[in-house]
Design a protein around this motif. Sequence first.
Motif, PDB file in Angstrom:
ATOM      1  N   MET A 264      15.892 -11.061 -62.388  1.00 51.76           N
ATOM      2  CA  MET A 264      16.547 -11.112 -63.673  1.00 51.76           C
ATOM      3  C   MET A 264      17.290 -12.445 -63.802  1.00 51.76           C
ATOM      4  SD  MET A 264      19.132  -8.369 -65.393  1.00 51.76           S
ATOM      5  CE  MET A 264      20.773  -9.017 -65.377  1.00 51.76           C
ATOM      6  N   ALA A 265      17.149 -13.056 -64.951  1.00 49.30           N
ATOM      7  CA  ALA A 265      17.810 -14.330 -65.194  1.00 49.30           C
ATOM      8  C   ALA A 265      19.310 -14.117 -65.388  1.00 49.30           C
ATOM      9  CB  ALA A 265      17.207 -14.988 -66.425  1.00 49.30           C
ATOM     10  N   ARG A 266      20.084 -15.076 -64.929  1.00 48.13           N
ATOM     11  CA  ARG A 266      21.533 -14.991 -65.070  1.00 48.13           C
ATOM     12  C   ARG A 266      21.949 -15.712 -66.343  1.00 48.13           C
ATOM     13  NH1 ARG A 266      24.266 -12.982 -60.980  1.00 48.13           N
ATOM     14  NH2 ARG A 266      26.129 -14.217 -61.352  1.00 48.13           N
ATOM     15  N   ILE A 267      22.592 -14.978 -67.233  1.00 52.66           N
ATOM     16  CA  ILE A 267      23.105 -15.559 -68.465  1.00 52.66           C
ATOM     17  C   ILE A 267      24.565 -15.145 -68.629  1.00 52.66           C
ATOM     18  CG2 ILE A 267      20.843 -15.676 -69.601  1.00 52.66           C
ATOM     19  CD1 ILE A 267      21.611 -13.153 -71.151  1.00 52.66           C
ATOM     20  N   ASP A 268      25.327 -15.969 -69.319  1.00 52.33           N
ATOM     21  CA  ASP A 268      26.735 -15.652 -69.533  1.00 52.33           C
ATOM     22  C   ASP A 268      26.962 -15.195 -70.977  1.00 52.33           C
ATOM     23  OD1 ASP A 268      26.780 -17.968 -71.081  1.00 52.33           O
ATOM     24  OD2 ASP A 268      27.845 -19.157 -69.589  1.00 52.33           O
ATOM     25  N   ASP A 269      28.218 -14.961 -71.328  1.00 45.56           N
ATOM     26  CA  ASP A 269      28.546 -14.461 -72.666  1.00 45.56           C
ATOM     27  C   ASP A 269      28.138 -15.437 -73.762  1.00 45.56           C
ATOM     28  OD1 ASP A 269      29.518 -12.057 -71.741  1.00 45.56           O
ATOM     29  OD2 ASP A 269      31.603 -12.728 -71.672  1.00 45.56           O
ATOM     30  N   THR A 270      28.272 -16.729 -73.521  1.00 45.38           N
ATOM     31  CA  THR A 270      27.869 -17.722 -74.529  1.00 45.38           C
ATOM     32  C   THR A 270      26.358 -17.667 -74.743  1.00 45.38           C
ATOM     33  OG1 THR A 270      29.732 -19.139 -73.933  1.00 45.38           O
ATOM     34  CG2 THR A 270      27.930 -20.165 -75.157  1.00 45.38           C
ATOM     35  N   ASP A 271      25.596 -17.565 -73.652  1.00 43.04           N
ATOM     36  CA  ASP A 271      24.141 -17.428 -73.765  1.00 43.04           C
ATOM     37  C   ASP A 271      23.787 -16.177 -74.576  1.00 43.04           C
ATOM     38  OD1 ASP A 271      23.636 -19.700 -72.191  1.00 43.04           O
ATOM     39  OD2 ASP A 271      23.571 -18.527 -70.341  1.00 43.04           O
ATOM     40  N   ARG A 272      24.472 -15.080 -74.310  1.00 44.04           N
ATOM     41  CA  ARG A 272      24.218 -13.833 -75.043  1.00 44.04           C
ATOM     42  C   ARG A 272      24.479 -14.016 -76.542  1.00 44.04           C
ATOM     43  NH1 ARG A 272      26.167 -11.981 -70.294  1.00 44.04           N
ATOM     44  NH2 ARG A 272      24.858 -10.503 -69.188  1.00 44.04           N
ATOM     45  N   LYS A 273      25.556 -14.707 -76.872  1.00 46.64           N
ATOM     46  CA  LYS A 273      25.862 -14.958 -78.289  1.00 46.64           C
ATOM     47  C   LYS A 273      24.778 -15.805 -78.941  1.00 46.64           C
ATOM     48  CE  LYS A 273      30.899 -14.723 -77.787  1.00 46.64           C
ATOM     49  NZ  LYS A 273      32.144 -15.530 -77.785  1.00 46.64           N
ATOM     50  N   ILE A 274      24.307 -16.805 -78.222  1.00 46.19           N
ATOM     51  CA  ILE A 274      23.229 -17.652 -78.734  1.00 46.19           C
ATOM     52  C   ILE A 274      21.966 -16.820 -78.944  1.00 46.19           C
ATOM     53  CG2 ILE A 274      21.664 -19.561 -78.157  1.00 46.19           C
ATOM     54  CD1 ILE A 274      24.092 -20.851 -76.679  1.00 46.19           C
ATOM     55  N   LEU A 275      21.610 -16.026 -77.945  1.00 47.19           N
ATOM     56  CA  LEU A 275      20.400 -15.193 -78.045  1.00 47.19           C
ATOM     57  C   LEU A 275      20.514 -14.185 -79.181  1.00 47.19           C
ATOM     58  CD1 LEU A 275      19.708 -14.628 -74.249  1.00 47.19           C
ATOM     59  CD2 LEU A 275      18.403 -16.077 -75.836  1.00 47.19           C
TER      60      LEU A 275
ATOM     61  N   GLY B 233      30.910 -20.473 -81.469  1.00 48.29           N
ATOM     62  CA  GLY B 233      32.212 -21.081 -81.193  1.00 48.29           C
ATOM     63  C   GLY B 233      32.101 -22.267 -80.264  1.00 48.29           C
ATOM     64  N   SER B 234      31.050 -23.055 -80.446  1.00 43.48           N
ATOM     65  CA  SER B 234      30.807 -24.212 -79.598  1.00 43.48           C
ATOM     66  C   SER B 234      30.341 -25.365 -80.482  1.00 43.48           C
ATOM     67  CB  SER B 234      29.735 -23.867 -78.558  1.00 43.48           C
ATOM     68  OG  SER B 234      29.497 -24.943 -77.678  1.00 43.48           O
ATOM     69  N   SER B 235      30.001 -26.482 -79.854  1.00 44.36           N
ATOM     70  CA  SER B 235      29.432 -27.596 -80.616  1.00 44.36           C
ATOM     71  C   SER B 235      27.915 -27.604 -80.431  1.00 44.36           C
ATOM     72  CB  SER B 235      30.055 -28.921 -80.184  1.00 44.36           C
ATOM     73  OG  SER B 235      29.787 -29.165 -78.827  1.00 44.36           O
ATOM     74  N   LYS B 236      27.265 -28.429 -81.242  1.00 45.97           N
ATOM     75  CA  LYS B 236      25.804 -28.426 -81.317  1.00 45.97           C
ATOM     76  C   LYS B 236      25.127 -28.810 -79.995  1.00 45.97           C
ATOM     77  CE  LYS B 236      23.669 -31.440 -84.124  1.00 45.97           C
ATOM     78  NZ  LYS B 236      23.172 -32.027 -85.375  1.00 45.97           N
ATOM     79  N   THR B 237      25.585 -29.851 -79.335  1.00 45.76           N
ATOM     80  CA  THR B 237      24.906 -30.339 -78.122  1.00 45.76           C
ATOM     81  C   THR B 237      24.901 -29.315 -76.989  1.00 45.76           C
ATOM     82  OG1 THR B 237      25.387 -32.621 -78.730  1.00 45.76           O
ATOM     83  CG2 THR B 237      24.814 -32.218 -76.431  1.00 45.76           C
ATOM     84  N   PRO B 238      26.048 -28.698 -76.657  1.00 43.16           N
ATOM     85  CA  PRO B 238      25.993 -27.676 -75.598  1.00 43.16           C
ATOM     86  C   PRO B 238      25.093 -26.482 -75.960  1.00 43.16           C
ATOM     87  CG  PRO B 238      28.271 -28.303 -76.034  1.00 43.16           C
ATOM     88  CD  PRO B 238      27.419 -28.961 -77.073  1.00 43.16           C
TER      89      PRO B 238
END
Length: 152
Positions: free
Chosen positions: A1-12, A31-36
């Motif tokens: 299983m791939a490891r993702i964090d809360d920010t990744d979950r929000k993006i997905l 709640g982030s900027s475009k590049t990250p």
Amino acid sequence: MARIDDTDRKILKALQEDASRSLDEIAKVVGSSKTPVWNRIRKMREAGIIGAQTVQLDAEKLGFEACFFVLIRTSEHDATWQKAFLKALKERPEVQEAHRLAGDIDYILKVRVSNARAYDTFYQALISEVKVHNVTALLSMEEIKSTTALAL
């Protein structure tokens, strides 16, 4: 299983809701900027977490008014039969989904066609290519829920 964090979950989650959103819109939701955000999306693509992006079409508005769930039992389980069966399924655009099952039924297919006559044409072509023991077709009377979204 791939490891993702809360920010990744929000993006997905944002991408599952509407993948046509701009990076600016997704970054704002996350709640982030475009590049990250772009870097995270790129990494998730490279890891295979994000696959091809497509559009959802309205099947009924395009004339595909009948959805059949096809239950298939076979007495054949050797590699040659399976290869021929999988080839037949992959060559049929009517087959939207195909699953190999555990239990009494060997396979279930989701088949989208214009009407019962079109389903019969599909069925006749399939059984002329591969031997099956039993086929049961169930016509969906109403689609109550359909989603590709995962509960993240």
